[in-house]
Design a protein around this motif. Sequence first.
Motif, mmCIF file in Angstrom:
data_model
loop_
_atom_site.group_PDB
_atom_site.id
_atom_site.type_symbol
_atom_site.label_atom_id
_atom_site.label_comp_id
_atom_site.label_asym_id
_atom_site.label_seq_id
_atom_site.Cartn_x
_atom_site.Cartn_y
_atom_site.Cartn_z
ATOM 1 N N TRP A 125 0.855 -1.180 0.000
ATOM 2 C CA TRP A 125 0.000 0.000 0.000
ATOM 3 C C TRP A 125 0.901 1.244 0.000
ATOM 4 O O TRP A 125 1.870 1.317 0.765
ATOM 5 N N PHE A 126 0.544 2.170 -0.849
ATOM 6 C CA PHE A 126 1.229 3.449 -0.928
ATOM 7 C C PHE A 126 0.165 4.546 -0.844
ATOM 8 O O PHE A 126 -1.025 4.281 -1.028
ATOM 9 N N ARG A 127 0.599 5.763 -0.590
ATOM 10 C CA ARG A 127 -0.341 6.885 -0.584
ATOM 11 C C ARG A 127 0.316 8.101 -1.209
ATOM 12 O O ARG A 127 1.548 8.214 -1.236
ATOM 13 N N GLN A 128 -0.535 8.988 -1.679
ATOM 14 C CA GLN A 128 -0.030 10.164 -2.386
ATOM 15 C C GLN A 128 -0.946 11.349 -2.144
ATOM 16 O O GLN A 128 -2.169 11.221 -2.180
ATOM 17 N N THR A 129 -0.322 12.492 -1.889
ATOM 18 C CA THR A 129 -1.040 13.752 -1.782
ATOM 19 C C THR A 129 -0.589 14.656 -2.918
ATOM 20 O O THR A 129 0.497 14.465 -3.489
ATOM 21 N N PRO A 130 -1.401 15.652 -3.275
ATOM 22 C CA PRO A 130 -1.071 16.506 -4.419
ATOM 23 C C PRO A 130 0.311 17.146 -4.286
ATOM 24 O O PRO A 130 0.661 17.698 -3.246
ATOM 25 N N GLY A 131 1.092 17.056 -5.349
ATOM 26 C CA GLY A 131 2.395 17.676 -5.383
ATOM 27 C C GLY A 131 3.499 16.886 -4.725
ATOM 28 O O GLY A 131 4.651 17.330 -4.684
ATOM 29 N N LYS A 132 3.163 15.709 -4.201
ATOM 30 C CA LYS A 132 4.175 14.897 -3.521
ATOM 31 C C LYS A 132 4.317 13.549 -4.207
ATOM 32 O O LYS A 132 3.419 13.091 -4.923
ATOM 33 N N GLU A 133 5.441 12.924 -3.973
ATOM 34 C CA GLU A 133 5.670 11.602 -4.542
ATOM 35 C C GLU A 133 4.862 10.554 -3.780
ATOM 36 O O GLU A 133 4.463 10.754 -2.639
ATOM 37 N N ARG A 134 4.654 9.445 -4.460
ATOM 38 C CA ARG A 134 3.942 8.343 -3.827
ATOM 39 C C ARG A 134 4.782 7.801 -2.674
ATOM 40 O O ARG A 134 5.978 7.521 -2.829
ATOM 41 N N PRO B 109 -5.257 13.508 10.645
ATOM 42 C CA PRO B 109 -5.404 14.319 9.430
ATOM 43 C C PRO B 109 -4.231 14.136 8.461
ATOM 44 O O PRO B 109 -4.431 14.213 7.242
ATOM 45 N N GLU B 110 -3.050 13.862 8.990
ATOM 46 C CA GLU B 110 -1.874 13.671 8.133
ATOM 47 C C GLU B 110 -1.965 12.393 7.297
ATOM 48 O O GLU B 110 -1.169 12.194 6.381
ATOM 49 N N ASP B 111 -2.918 11.525 7.603
ATOM 50 C CA ASP B 111 -3.114 10.310 6.811
ATOM 51 C C ASP B 111 -3.966 10.569 5.565
ATOM 52 O O ASP B 111 -4.147 9.661 4.743
ATOM 53 N N THR B 112 -4.486 11.765 5.429
ATOM 54 C CA THR B 112 -5.295 12.108 4.264
ATOM 55 C C THR B 112 -4.474 11.982 2.993
ATOM 56 O O THR B 112 -3.390 12.569 2.875
ATOM 57 N N ALA B 113 -4.966 11.185 2.056
ATOM 58 C CA ALA B 113 -4.247 10.927 0.805
ATOM 59 C C ALA B 113 -5.088 10.010 -0.063
ATOM 60 O O ALA B 113 -6.105 9.460 0.383
ATOM 61 N N VAL B 114 -4.645 9.842 -1.291
ATOM 62 C CA VAL B 114 -5.158 8.769 -2.130
ATOM 63 C C VAL B 114 -4.291 7.547 -1.871
ATOM 64 O O VAL B 114 -3.063 7.621 -1.950
ATOM 65 N N TYR B 115 -4.930 6.458 -1.544
ATOM 66 C CA TYR B 115 -4.223 5.229 -1.213
ATOM 67 C C TYR B 115 -4.279 4.275 -2.400
ATOM 68 O O TYR B 115 -5.344 4.041 -2.975
ATOM 69 N N TYR B 116 -3.118 3.736 -2.749
ATOM 70 C CA TYR B 116 -2.992 2.808 -3.866
ATOM 71 C C TYR B 116 -2.489 1.464 -3.368
ATOM 72 O O TYR B 116 -1.582 1.400 -2.539
ATOM 73 N N CYS B 117 -3.051 0.396 -3.905
ATOM 74 C CA CYS B 117 -2.476 -0.912 -3.637
ATOM 75 C C CYS B 117 -1.608 -1.321 -4.816
ATOM 76 O O CYS B 117 -1.811 -0.864 -5.945
ATOM 77 N N ALA B 118 -0.648 -2.166 -4.529
ATOM 78 C CA ALA B 118 0.309 -2.585 -5.533
ATOM 79 C C ALA B 118 0.646 -4.054 -5.333
ATOM 80 O O ALA B 118 0.541 -4.585 -4.221
ATOM 81 N N ALA B 119 1.054 -4.677 -6.422
ATOM 82 C CA ALA B 119 1.500 -6.061 -6.376
ATOM 83 C C ALA B 119 2.800 -6.182 -7.159
ATOM 84 O O ALA B 119 3.036 -5.449 -8.118
ATOM 85 N N GLY B 120 3.634 -7.098 -6.737
ATOM 86 C CA GLY B 120 4.893 -7.278 -7.442
ATOM 87 C C GLY B 120 5.829 -8.184 -6.679
ATOM 88 O O GLY B 120 5.420 -8.875 -5.741
ATOM 89 N N SER B 121 7.093 -8.130 -7.079
ATOM 90 C CA SER B 121 8.110 -8.971 -6.453
ATOM 91 C C SER B 121 9.364 -8.163 -6.130
ATOM 92 O O SER B 121 10.474 -8.552 -6.528
ATOM 93 N N PRO B 122 9.211 -7.061 -5.425
ATOM 94 C CA PRO B 122 10.404 -6.280 -5.101
ATOM 95 C C PRO B 122 11.302 -7.018 -4.110
ATOM 96 O O PRO B 122 10.812 -7.754 -3.257
ATOM 97 N N ILE B 123 12.599 -6.825 -4.249
ATOM 98 C CA ILE B 123 13.481 -7.397 -3.248
ATOM 99 C C ILE B 123 13.314 -6.597 -1.957
ATOM 100 O O ILE B 123 12.857 -5.452 -1.967
#
Length: 124
Positions: free
Chosen positions: A35-44, A87-101
């Motif tokens: 899970w990642f999150r992103q707010t406007p103007g910031k990186e995921r 309030p600092e948790d406010t963001a768009v939350y994205y789920c991801a799948a993969g095989s990162p080391i």
Amino acid sequence: VQLQASGGGLVQAGSSLRLSCAASGRTFARYAMGWFRQTPGKEREFVAASRKSGGSTHYADSVKGRFTISRDNTKNTAYLQMNSLEPEDTAVYYCAAGSPILSQIRNSQMWDYWGQGTQVTVSS
């Protein structure tokens, strides 16, 4: 793999939400889920990850002790239980799948598949 995130919403500080990430395909158990999150103007930003079935879990320091990632391989679904929301948790939350080391698990570029995002808004 196609991912569908859901469960976001508008809540007050101190509340809880559970996000879900439904995955298509039969190989769900082979992938790490994140899970990642992103707010406007910031990186995921990395939030949490669960390595493939039976593996370890990892959290950003900002959510450790409040958020829990889990997965149900029988339902091809990953979850992010979020408690004591701020309030600092406010963001768009994205789920991801993969095989990162392991050393790259917090790097969004190392993940292969992404859901569409779900908005979480926490009011003070």
